[in-house]
Scaffold this motif. Structure first.
Motif, PDB file in Angstrom:
ATOM      1  N   THR A   9      -4.685   7.425   6.483  1.00 27.45           N
ATOM      2  CA  THR A   9      -5.267   7.630   5.154  1.00 27.45           C
ATOM      3  C   THR A   9      -6.597   6.895   5.159  1.00 27.45           C
ATOM      4  O   THR A   9      -6.659   5.726   5.543  1.00 27.45           O
ATOM      5  CB  THR A   9      -4.347   7.077   4.045  1.00 27.45           C
ATOM      6  OG1 THR A   9      -3.071   7.729   4.160  1.00 27.45           O
ATOM      7  CG2 THR A   9      -4.931   7.346   2.667  1.00 27.45           C
ATOM      8  N   ARG A  10      -7.646   7.602   4.768  1.00 24.30           N
ATOM      9  CA  ARG A  10      -8.985   7.029   4.873  1.00 24.30           C
ATOM     10  C   ARG A  10      -9.852   7.483   3.710  1.00 24.30           C
ATOM     11  O   ARG A  10      -9.545   8.457   3.021  1.00 24.30           O
ATOM     12  CB  ARG A  10      -9.632   7.423   6.194  1.00 24.30           C
ATOM     13  CG  ARG A  10      -9.951   8.911   6.287  1.00 24.30           C
ATOM     14  CD  ARG A  10     -10.423   9.321   7.654  1.00 24.30           C
ATOM     15  NE  ARG A  10     -11.044  10.642   7.600  1.00 24.30           N
ATOM     16  CZ  ARG A  10     -11.521  11.280   8.639  1.00 24.30           C
ATOM     17  NH1 ARG A  10     -11.448  10.739   9.845  1.00 24.30           N
ATOM     18  NH2 ARG A  10     -12.090  12.462   8.505  1.00 24.30           N
ATOM     19  N   LYS A  64     -11.216  10.887  -0.355  1.00 25.78           N
ATOM     20  CA  LYS A  64     -10.024  10.271   0.227  1.00 25.78           C
ATOM     21  C   LYS A  64      -9.294  11.370   0.983  1.00 25.78           C
ATOM     22  O   LYS A  64      -9.102  12.466   0.461  1.00 25.78           O
ATOM     23  CB  LYS A  64      -9.125   9.687  -0.863  1.00 25.78           C
ATOM     24  CG  LYS A  64      -7.941   8.928  -0.299  1.00 25.78           C
ATOM     25  CD  LYS A  64      -7.152   8.246  -1.404  1.00 25.78           C
ATOM     26  CE  LYS A  64      -5.984   7.457  -0.836  1.00 25.78           C
ATOM     27  NZ  LYS A  64      -5.184   6.840  -1.918  1.00 25.78           N
ATOM     28  N   GLU A  65      -8.908  11.052   2.216  1.00 25.93           N
ATOM     29  CA  GLU A  65      -8.289  12.048   3.084  1.00 25.93           C
ATOM     30  C   GLU A  65      -7.011  11.499   3.718  1.00 25.93           C
ATOM     31  O   GLU A  65      -6.935  10.308   4.033  1.00 25.93           O
ATOM     32  CB  GLU A  65      -9.233  12.452   4.216  1.00 25.93           C
ATOM     33  CG  GLU A  65     -10.525  13.068   3.755  1.00 25.93           C
ATOM     34  CD  GLU A  65     -11.463  13.418   4.897  1.00 25.93           C
ATOM     35  OE1 GLU A  65     -12.139  14.442   4.777  1.00 25.93           O
ATOM     36  OE2 GLU A  65     -11.519  12.667   5.900  1.00 25.93           O
ATOM     37  N   VAL A  66      -6.064  12.385   3.911  1.00 26.53           N
ATOM     38  CA  VAL A  66      -4.896  12.095   4.728  1.00 26.53           C
ATOM     39  C   VAL A  66      -5.079  12.918   6.004  1.00 26.53           C
ATOM     40  O   VAL A  66      -5.262  14.138   5.950  1.00 26.53           O
ATOM     41  CB  VAL A  66      -3.585  12.456   4.011  1.00 26.53           C
ATOM     42  CG1 VAL A  66      -2.394  12.255   4.945  1.00 26.53           C
ATOM     43  CG2 VAL A  66      -3.429  11.622   2.744  1.00 26.53           C
ATOM     44  N   GLU A  95      -8.095  14.976  -1.290  1.00 24.76           N
ATOM     45  CA  GLU A  95      -7.374  14.939  -2.561  1.00 24.76           C
ATOM     46  C   GLU A  95      -7.569  16.197  -3.399  1.00 24.76           C
ATOM     47  O   GLU A  95      -6.684  16.584  -4.155  1.00 24.76           O
ATOM     48  CB  GLU A  95      -7.832  13.733  -3.392  1.00 24.76           C
ATOM     49  CG  GLU A  95      -7.285  12.425  -2.909  1.00 24.76           C
ATOM     50  CD  GLU A  95      -7.724  11.281  -3.787  1.00 24.76           C
ATOM     51  OE1 GLU A  95      -6.836  10.546  -4.260  1.00 24.76           O
ATOM     52  OE2 GLU A  95      -8.936  11.122  -4.009  1.00 24.76           O
TER      53      GLU A  95
END
Length: 156
Positions: free
Chosen positions: A59-60, A76-78, A92
């Motif tokens: 997660t970043r 925000k990314e997974v 998101e």
């Protein structure tokens, strides 16, 4: 009304007369590095902060140069790695990008698939053409970065 941009592009990882020749494990190692250090691979990303890194899922938060992000300057990314074949990046807002290593009789290829959701309305073929150009550049430049990382030892 928001716009979704869907596109895929593939490029050979080892075209003729390019050295060093990259192996599938080296390309995978490059994608694993990209999961954690996006700014090394994507010139419009200015920073990448890893919030969590557990069991192949990162997660970043990535920051884009002003006006270059997908309708936002921070995302925000997974990010999930599916060794040794692909990495998924999900934002998101539902945007989804997949980086795929594929093998053919002609050698290794890298394919990026984009499902980008923009918060603004984009119109016309000109917008599509610009985003297609950027998508192609993303594939080619990532391969070039991986090759440089093999040369300088950051990727084994």
């Amino acid at each position: 009304m928001p716009t979704t941009f869907n596109y895929a592009f593939s490029a050979p990882i080892n075209p003729p007369n390019v050295t060093p020749t990259l192996t599938k494990p080296q390309v995978w190692a490059g994608l694993e590095r990209k999961m954690r250090f996006a700014h090394e691979f994507v010139p419009v990303i200015t920073s990448c902060e890893v919030l969590e890194d557990k069991d192949g899922v990162v997660t970043r938060v990535v920051k884009f140069e002003e006006g270059t992000g997908p309708g936002m300057d921070v995302a925000k990314e997974v990010v999930k790695g599916f060794k040794p074949a692909w990495v998924d990046f999900e934002q998101e807002n539902g945007a989804h990008i997949r980086n795929v290593i594929s093998e053919t009789d002609a050698g290794l290829f890298m394919t990026y698939m984009f499902e980008i959701r923009y918060g603004k309305d984009l119109k016309g073929d000109e917008a599509d053409t610009e985003y297609e150009r950027m998508a192609k550049h993303a594939v080619d430049s990532s391969i070039d970065v991986m090759r440089e990382m093999v040369k300088d030892g950051r990727v084994q």
